[in-house]
Write a protein that holds these residues in place. Sequence first.
Motif, short mmCIF file in Angstrom:
data_model
loop_
_atom_site.label_atom_id
_atom_site.label_comp_id
_atom_site.label_asym_id
_atom_site.label_seq_id
_atom_site.Cartn_x
_atom_site.Cartn_y
_atom_site.Cartn_z
N GLU A 178 -6.51 2.99 4.96
CA GLU A 178 -5.41 2.26 4.35
C GLU A 178 -5.83 1.66 3.00
O GLU A 178 -6.85 0.97 2.88
N GLU A 198 4.01 -0.42 -7.23
CA GLU A 198 3.56 0.61 -6.29
C GLU A 198 2.06 0.83 -6.42
O GLU A 198 1.50 0.60 -7.50
N SER A 200 3.30 0.07 -2.47
CA SER A 200 3.78 -1.18 -1.89
C SER A 200 2.79 -1.77 -0.90
O SER A 200 2.75 -2.99 -0.70
N GLY A 201 1.99 -0.93 -0.26
CA GLY A 201 1.01 -1.41 0.71
C GLY A 201 1.57 -1.57 2.12
O GLY A 201 0.85 -2.02 3.02
N TYR A 202 2.85 -1.19 2.31
CA TYR A 202 3.43 -1.30 3.65
C TYR A 202 2.77 -0.28 4.57
O TYR A 202 2.55 0.88 4.18
N ARG A 203 2.50 -0.69 5.78
CA ARG A 203 1.92 0.23 6.77
C ARG A 203 2.93 1.33 7.09
O ARG A 203 4.13 1.07 7.21
N LYS A 205 3.53 3.78 5.11
CA LYS A 205 3.82 4.48 3.85
C LYS A 205 2.50 5.02 3.30
O LYS A 205 1.88 4.43 2.42
N ASN A 206 2.08 6.16 3.84
CA ASN A 206 0.75 6.69 3.54
C ASN A 206 0.76 7.96 2.70
O ASN A 206 -0.31 8.55 2.47
N TYR A 216 5.58 6.75 -5.94
CA TYR A 216 5.92 5.76 -4.91
C TYR A 216 5.21 6.16 -3.62
O TYR A 216 5.01 7.35 -3.35
N ASP A 217 4.84 5.15 -2.82
CA ASP A 217 4.35 5.48 -1.49
C ASP A 217 5.55 5.60 -0.56
O ASP A 217 6.57 4.93 -0.73
N ASN A 218 5.45 6.48 0.43
CA ASN A 218 6.58 6.76 1.31
C ASN A 218 6.05 7.13 2.68
O ASN A 218 4.86 7.46 2.84
N GLN A 219 6.94 7.07 3.67
CA GLN A 219 6.56 7.50 5.01
C GLN A 219 6.39 9.01 5.02
O GLN A 219 7.22 9.75 4.49
#
Length: 238
Positions: A178, A198, A200-203, A205-206, A216-219
Motif C-alpha cells: 500500500e 491523487e 487518494s490513498g483510500y484502501r 484503490k490500488n 487517478y487511483d481506482n478500484q
Amino acid sequence: PWSVQSSNIMLWFLGCDCVKNRSSRAAAVCLVLMCVLLLTAVIVLCVHIHTKNTNYTKETQQLLTKITNLTEERDQLLTKNINLTNERDGLSTKNDNLTKQTQQNIIHQYFNVNGWSYYNLSLYFISSEWKSWTESRRYCKERGADLIIINNREEQKFVTSIAGRTAVWIGLTDSDEEGRWKWVGGSNMISSFWWSGEPSGYRGKNCAVSYPSGWYDNQCNTANKWICEKSFVKYHIP
C-alpha cells in the motif's frame, strides 16, 4: 805575365755575371708563367663554380615550381574530396530520411489496419471494450504485450491523443504494498502525472487509471478501457 793573369781573372768574373743574369731572367720568366697559369686556373675554377651555381639555381627554381604546382594540385584534390564527401553525406542523410519515412509509413499503414499504433519504437493498442484492471492485463499478455508503462510527458501526451476523453487503465499498481506504486514487471515509478490530490490513498484503490487531466487511483475491479504496449524491436512485420 801578371797582366795576362789579370785579364783572365776579369774574363772569369764577367762570365760568371753573365750566367747569373741569365739564371735570374729565366727564374723571372718561370715565375711570370706560373702566375699566369695560376691566374688562368683560378679564372677557370671561378667560371666552373659560377656555371654550377647557375645550374643549381635553375634546378632549384624548377623544383620549387614543381612543388608549387603539386601543392596546388593537392589542394584542388582536397577541395574536390571535401565537396564529394559533403555531397555523399547529404545524399546519405536524404536516403536515411527517406528510408525512415518509408518505414514509418509502412509501419503506420500495417499496424493501424491491425488496431495497433506505432510510437517511438513501441506498439500501442487501445481497447474498445471495458474490463477490470486484471482482465485488461491478461488481454495484453495474451498478445505478447502488457499494460502501458508511461516513462515521460511525451508518452503521456501520446496516451491522451489516442485515448481522447476516455479513462484507460495503465500498468501502475500498489497492490503488493500500500502506497508504493510500481509498474507492471516490478519497476519503480520515476515520472508521475497524478492529478492534484491523487493518489487518494483510500484502501481498495490500488490500480491507476489515466484521464486527460492526469492519473487517478481506482478500484481494480472497476471496468475501464485499457492500453496495451509492446516493444517494436522484437516484432517482425510478416
